[in-house]
Design a protein around this motif. Structure first.
Motif, PDB file in Angstrom:
ATOM      1  N   ALA A  35     -23.892  25.542  21.844  1.00 39.81           N
ATOM      2  CA  ALA A  35     -25.118  25.673  22.641  1.00 39.81           C
ATOM      3  C   ALA A  35     -24.827  26.328  23.995  1.00 39.81           C
ATOM      4  O   ALA A  35     -25.635  27.108  24.497  1.00 39.81           O
ATOM      5  CB  ALA A  35     -25.765  24.305  22.843  1.00 39.81           C
ATOM      6  N   ALA A  36     -23.664  26.026  24.570  1.00 34.35           N
ATOM      7  CA  ALA A  36     -23.317  26.579  25.880  1.00 34.35           C
ATOM      8  C   ALA A  36     -23.186  28.098  25.828  1.00 34.35           C
ATOM      9  O   ALA A  36     -23.502  28.784  26.805  1.00 34.35           O
ATOM     10  CB  ALA A  36     -22.017  25.956  26.379  1.00 34.35           C
ATOM     11  N   VAL A  37     -22.727  28.630  24.707  1.00 37.71           N
ATOM     12  CA  VAL A  37     -22.560  30.082  24.575  1.00 37.71           C
ATOM     13  C   VAL A  37     -23.891  30.809  24.711  1.00 37.71           C
ATOM     14  O   VAL A  37     -23.938  31.946  25.169  1.00 37.71           O
ATOM     15  CB  VAL A  37     -21.871  30.420  23.235  1.00 37.71           C
ATOM     16  N   GLY A  38     -24.978  30.147  24.378  1.00 32.24           N
ATOM     17  CA  GLY A  38     -26.295  30.772  24.445  1.00 32.24           C
ATOM     18  C   GLY A  38     -27.008  30.656  25.778  1.00 32.24           C
ATOM     19  O   GLY A  38     -28.111  31.161  25.932  1.00 32.24           O
ATOM     20  N   THR A  39     -26.379  30.020  26.769  1.00 29.94           N
ATOM     21  CA  THR A  39     -27.036  29.859  28.069  1.00 29.94           C
ATOM     22  C   THR A  39     -27.021  31.172  28.850  1.00 29.94           C
ATOM     23  O   THR A  39     -26.149  32.022  28.634  1.00 29.94           O
ATOM     24  CB  THR A  39     -26.337  28.779  28.918  1.00 29.94           C
ATOM     25  N   PRO A  40     -27.963  31.351  29.762  1.00 33.81           N
ATOM     26  CA  PRO A  40     -27.968  32.573  30.586  1.00 33.81           C
ATOM     27  C   PRO A  40     -26.661  32.751  31.371  1.00 33.81           C
ATOM     28  O   PRO A  40     -26.189  33.875  31.546  1.00 33.81           O
ATOM     29  CB  PRO A  40     -29.160  32.376  31.531  1.00 33.81           C
ATOM     30  N   GLU A  41     -26.081  31.643  31.834  1.00 29.59           N
ATOM     31  CA  GLU A  41     -24.838  31.731  32.608  1.00 29.59           C
ATOM     32  C   GLU A  41     -23.707  32.298  31.751  1.00 29.59           C
ATOM     33  O   GLU A  41     -22.959  33.167  32.197  1.00 29.59           O
ATOM     34  CB  GLU A  41     -24.448  30.345  33.137  1.00 29.59           C
ATOM     35  N   MET A  42     -23.596  31.805  30.533  1.00 30.74           N
ATOM     36  CA  MET A  42     -22.525  32.284  29.662  1.00 30.74           C
ATOM     37  C   MET A  42     -22.821  33.696  29.170  1.00 30.74           C
ATOM     38  O   MET A  42     -21.900  34.496  29.009  1.00 30.74           O
ATOM     39  CB  MET A  42     -22.334  31.335  28.488  1.00 30.74           C
ATOM     40  N   GLN A  43     -24.083  34.023  28.974  1.00 27.54           N
ATOM     41  CA  GLN A  43     -24.458  35.376  28.563  1.00 27.54           C
ATOM     42  C   GLN A  43     -24.067  36.384  29.644  1.00 27.54           C
ATOM     43  O   GLN A  43     -23.756  37.531  29.344  1.00 27.54           O
ATOM     44  CB  GLN A  43     -25.958  35.447  28.280  1.00 27.54           C
ATOM     45  N   ALA A  44     -24.071  35.962  30.903  1.00 29.13           N
ATOM     46  CA  ALA A  44     -23.652  36.835  31.998  1.00 29.13           C
ATOM     47  C   ALA A  44     -22.129  36.823  32.160  1.00 29.13           C
ATOM     48  O   ALA A  44     -21.517  37.852  32.459  1.00 29.13           O
ATOM     49  CB  ALA A  44     -24.310  36.402  33.306  1.00 29.13           C
ATOM     50  N   PHE A  45     -21.506  35.657  31.948  1.00 34.02           N
ATOM     51  CA  PHE A  45     -20.069  35.506  32.168  1.00 34.02           C
ATOM     52  C   PHE A  45     -19.231  36.236  31.130  1.00 34.02           C
ATOM     53  O   PHE A  45     -18.272  36.947  31.484  1.00 34.02           O
ATOM     54  CB  PHE A  45     -19.703  34.018  32.168  1.00 34.02           C
ATOM     55  N   LEU A  46     -19.523  36.067  29.857  1.00 34.14           N
ATOM     56  CA  LEU A  46     -18.664  36.615  28.800  1.00 34.14           C
ATOM     57  C   LEU A  46     -18.495  38.135  28.864  1.00 34.14           C
ATOM     58  O   LEU A  46     -17.358  38.616  28.843  1.00 34.14           O
ATOM     59  CB  LEU A  46     -19.153  36.169  27.425  1.00 34.14           C
ATOM     60  N   PRO A  47     -19.575  38.919  28.970  1.00 41.54           N
ATOM     61  CA  PRO A  47     -19.361  40.372  29.056  1.00 41.54           C
ATOM     62  C   PRO A  47     -18.533  40.776  30.275  1.00 41.54           C
ATOM     63  O   PRO A  47     -17.687  41.665  30.202  1.00 41.54           O
ATOM     64  CB  PRO A  47     -20.774  40.948  29.143  1.00 41.54           C
ATOM     65  N   ARG A  48     -18.752  40.104  31.391  1.00 40.66           N
ATOM     66  CA  ARG A  48     -18.005  40.417  32.616  1.00 40.66           C
ATOM     67  C   ARG A  48     -16.528  40.049  32.451  1.00 40.66           C
ATOM     68  O   ARG A  48     -15.646  40.788  32.881  1.00 40.66           O
ATOM     69  CB  ARG A  48     -18.616  39.678  33.809  1.00 40.66           C
TER      70      ARG A  48
END
Length: 67
Positions: A35-48
């Protein structure tokens, strides 16, 4: 969630130290991690994170088992 970060220690033989850095994120179970992978924070963090990882990056899900 619990998190830890670490950096690889310098090599004892004096050769160049790789610029590895590890980030460990601990969740109570697979569903919480997923579920954490789908959060806006993780959506911004992973590509960066993948963009900054000039030597490549790996993301894994793993169970931590007591020994």
């Amino acid at each position: 969630m619990h998190r830890e970060a670490s950096k690889v220690w310098p090599k004892e033989d004096g050769s160049p130290t790789p610029a590895y850095r590890m980030i460990d994120l601990y969740f109570p179970d697979y569903d919480a991690a997923s579920a954490a992978v789908g959060t806006p924070e993780m959506q911004a963090f992973l590509p960066r994170a993948f963009e900054l990882a000039t030597g490549g990056a790996r993301a894994v899900f793993a169970d931590v088992e007591e020994s």
